[in-house]
Structure formats: structure tokens, C-alpha cells
Write a protein that holds these residues in place. Structure first.
Motif, short mmCIF file in Angstrom:
data_model
loop_
_atom_site.label_atom_id
_atom_site.label_comp_id
_atom_site.label_asym_id
_atom_site.label_seq_id
_atom_site.Cartn_x
_atom_site.Cartn_y
_atom_site.Cartn_z
N UNK A 84 0.69 -1.25 -0.01
CA UNK A 84 -0.06 0.18 -0.01
C UNK A 84 0.83 1.28 0.15
N UNK A 85 1.90 1.25 0.85
CA UNK A 85 2.82 2.46 0.86
C UNK A 85 3.55 2.58 -0.49
N UNK A 86 3.82 1.52 -1.02
CA UNK A 86 4.83 1.53 -2.29
C UNK A 86 3.67 2.16 -3.17
N UNK A 90 4.71 5.56 -5.30
CA UNK A 90 4.80 5.52 -6.94
C UNK A 90 3.72 6.56 -7.42
N UNK A 91 2.40 6.69 -6.86
CA UNK A 91 1.40 7.63 -7.32
C UNK A 91 1.87 9.10 -7.01
N UNK A 92 2.52 9.25 -5.97
CA UNK A 92 2.95 10.61 -5.52
C UNK A 92 4.05 11.11 -6.45
N UNK A 93 4.84 10.18 -7.13
CA UNK A 93 5.71 10.33 -8.08
C UNK A 93 5.17 10.74 -9.49
N UNK A 110 12.33 1.40 -8.79
CA UNK A 110 12.39 2.75 -8.39
C UNK A 110 12.02 3.16 -6.78
N UNK A 111 10.97 2.50 -6.12
CA UNK A 111 10.49 2.46 -4.91
C UNK A 111 11.72 2.25 -3.90
#
Length: 115
Positions: A84-86, A90-93, A110-111
Motif C-alpha cells: 500500500x505504501x509503495x 509511486x502515485x505521488x511520483x 524505483x521505490x
């Protein structure tokens, strides 16, 4: 008071009772679907004979069916425990990632590089 529960295995083709230690359940896959059928020794032999011309020329894949629990336990996380955090990171990027299923390896990399 004692109870005795008897399970009687019967041939799925003709309903014949299968003697203990004879015949039994045959498991097979066809077109991605797993099947099992209970057969007497005679019907097992007939099935093998019917499939023999195909099995002789078929390629073995070496893959065994995986249980749903094993498959779901390794859904594209690359060993990362907080999927979930990943996905949130990723969406925030500005990266597109699905709500469910496997996360592409490049996005996992990337994460993990950033963390």
C-alpha cells in the motif's frame, strides 16, 4: 459408542465401486484447467492409452500448479512488505500503478532505490 465411517470410491464413468488400493483419483490439466476423476484400474488404463499418442509428442513444461495462497503471497512486491505504501509513493511520483495485482519490476526498483 463407536462409529465407523466408510468412504466408498466409485468410478466416475460407470459408477463401479473402486476396490481399496486399486484405481483411484487421476489428476490432469487441459487448456489451463485442472481436473480430477475417480477411475477403476481398467478406466485408468483406457485413459492412458487414449492420451498416449499426445503425451509421447507433447513437451513437459516443468511447471506445477501453484495454490492460490502461494500465488497471492508473492504478488509483485519484490519482497517489499508494505505494498500500500509503495503504491502511494509511486502515485505521488506521478507514476501509474494499478490498485490491485502485480506491480511492475521497474516501479518496484524505483521505490526500493528511493527508500
Amino acid at each position: 459408542m463407536a462409529k465407523r465411517i466408510t468412504e466408498i470410491l466409485v468410478d466416475d464413468i460407470d459408477g463401479t465401486e473402486i476396490a481399496a488400493g486399486a484405481g483411484g483419483t487421476v489428476k490432469f490439466s487441459f487448456e489451463g484447467v485442472n481436473y480430477e476423476i475417480d477411475l477403476t484400474d481398467e478406466h485408468v488404463k483406457e485413459m492412458r492409452e487414449a492420451l498416449s499418442p499426445y503425451l509421447v509428442v507433447a513437451r513437459k513444461t516443468g511447471n506445477t500448479p501453484r495454490s492460490a495462497s502461494r500465488a497471492s503471497a508473492r504478488v509483485g512486491t519484490g519482497g517489499t512488505s508494505n505494498v500500500k505504501a509503495m503504491r502511494t509513493w509511486l502515485r505521488a511520483q506521478g507514476l501509474e500503478v494499478s490498485d490491485r495485482g502485480r506491480i511492475p519490476a521497474a516501479l518496484i526498483a524505483q521505490y526500493e532505490t528511493a527508500h
